[in-house]
Write an enzyme that holds these catalytic residues in place. Structure first.
Site, PDB file in Angstrom:
ATOM      1  CB  SER A   1       0.450   1.456   1.107  1.00  0.00           C
ATOM      2  OG  SER A   1       0.838   2.820   1.010  1.00  0.00           O
TER       3      SER A   1
ATOM      4  N   GLY B   1       3.479   0.135  -1.786  1.00  0.00           N
ATOM      5  CA  GLY B   1       4.727   0.482  -2.460  1.00  0.00           C
ATOM      6  C   GLY B   1       4.590   0.722  -3.944  1.00  0.00           C
TER       7      GLY B   1
ATOM      8  CG  ASN C   1       4.411   4.507  -2.923  1.00  0.00           C
ATOM      9  OD1 ASN C   1       4.811   4.800  -1.801  1.00  0.00           O
ATOM     10  ND2 ASN C   1       3.422   3.650  -3.121  1.00  0.00           N
TER      11      ASN C   1
ATOM     12  CG  ASP D   1       3.768   5.201   8.460  1.00  0.00           C
ATOM     13  OD1 ASP D   1       2.826   6.010   8.642  1.00  0.00           O
ATOM     14  OD2 ASP D   1       3.684   4.256   7.655  1.00  0.00           O
TER      15      ASP D   1
ATOM     16  CG  HIS E   1       1.021   4.084   5.305  1.00  0.00           C
ATOM     17  ND1 HIS E   1       2.379   4.086   5.545  1.00  0.00           N
ATOM     18  CD2 HIS E   1       0.849   3.726   4.015  1.00  0.00           C
ATOM     19  CE1 HIS E   1       3.006   3.727   4.422  1.00  0.00           C
ATOM     20  NE2 HIS E   1       2.102   3.516   3.490  1.00  0.00           N
TER      21      HIS E   1
END
Length: 191
Positions: A16, A53, A81, A162, A165
């Protein structure tokens, strides 16, 4: 500045952070990097092979399709991840090794983007994980940017709500940070 004579196509294989999660079109790492390189007189296309992801295992399953696009080089940005999920660092390293080996087999240079884990994963895990990238860079003689999120990780002003990111300013900061390394690496391609 040593600008290459021919147009280059660079594939960015990542998650991502490469894909541009939560950002409008044109604000992903690949889009901003390409724009900055072109502003510096480099005829470079940076193709976004980022999948939100994705883990290093996902990268292994996708590397053949990335290489089928016949890139002149690959920017490899994977592992965040794996770290977030607490996956075994040895497995992440083995997966990254397989991706790099596949690129090397095809004669495609790799720029390796290092990753670190969140502090909540524990000091030992974090150290084991961070050591993956310099070890692989040394093994394969790769150009390494030590930490893809340098100057951005943990800064609320540079991240989406979040906290994981980068926002558009965060992406611009990542590009500013990585640009000297990317340019030095580009100068080695085709020589």
């Amino acid at each position: 500045m040593d600008v290459q004579a021919k147009a280059l196509t660079i594939a960015a294989l990542g998650d991502s952070l490469t894909a541009g999660f939560g950002l409008p079109g044109g604000q992903s790492f690949t889009a901003v990097l390409e724009k900055e390189l072109r502003a510096r007189g480099r005829d470079v296309a940076v193709v976004n092979f980022g999948v939100s992801g994705d883990t290093t295992a996902g990268g292994v399953s996708r590397v053949k399709s990335v290489l089928a696009s016949s890139p002149d080089g690959v920017i490899l940005e994977l592992g965040a991840n794996d770290g977030l999920r607490g996956l075994d660092p040895a497995q992440a390293e083995a997966n990254l090794d397989r991706i790099i080996a596949a690129c090397k087999e095809r004669g495609v240079p790799v720029l390796l983007m290092g990753m670190r884990t969140l502090s909540g994963m524990g000091k030992r895990y974090g150290e084991e994980f961070a050591a993956i990238y310099p070890r692989l860079a040394q093994k394969y003689g790769l150009t390494l940017y030590p930490f893809f999120l340098e100057g951005v990780a943990g800064d609320p002003a540079l991240n989406l709500p979040d906290g994981l990111h980068p926002n558009h300013e965060g992406i611009r900061e990542i590009v500013r940070g990585t640009l000297p390394t990317v340019e030095k690496w580009l100068d080695t391609i085709g020589k």
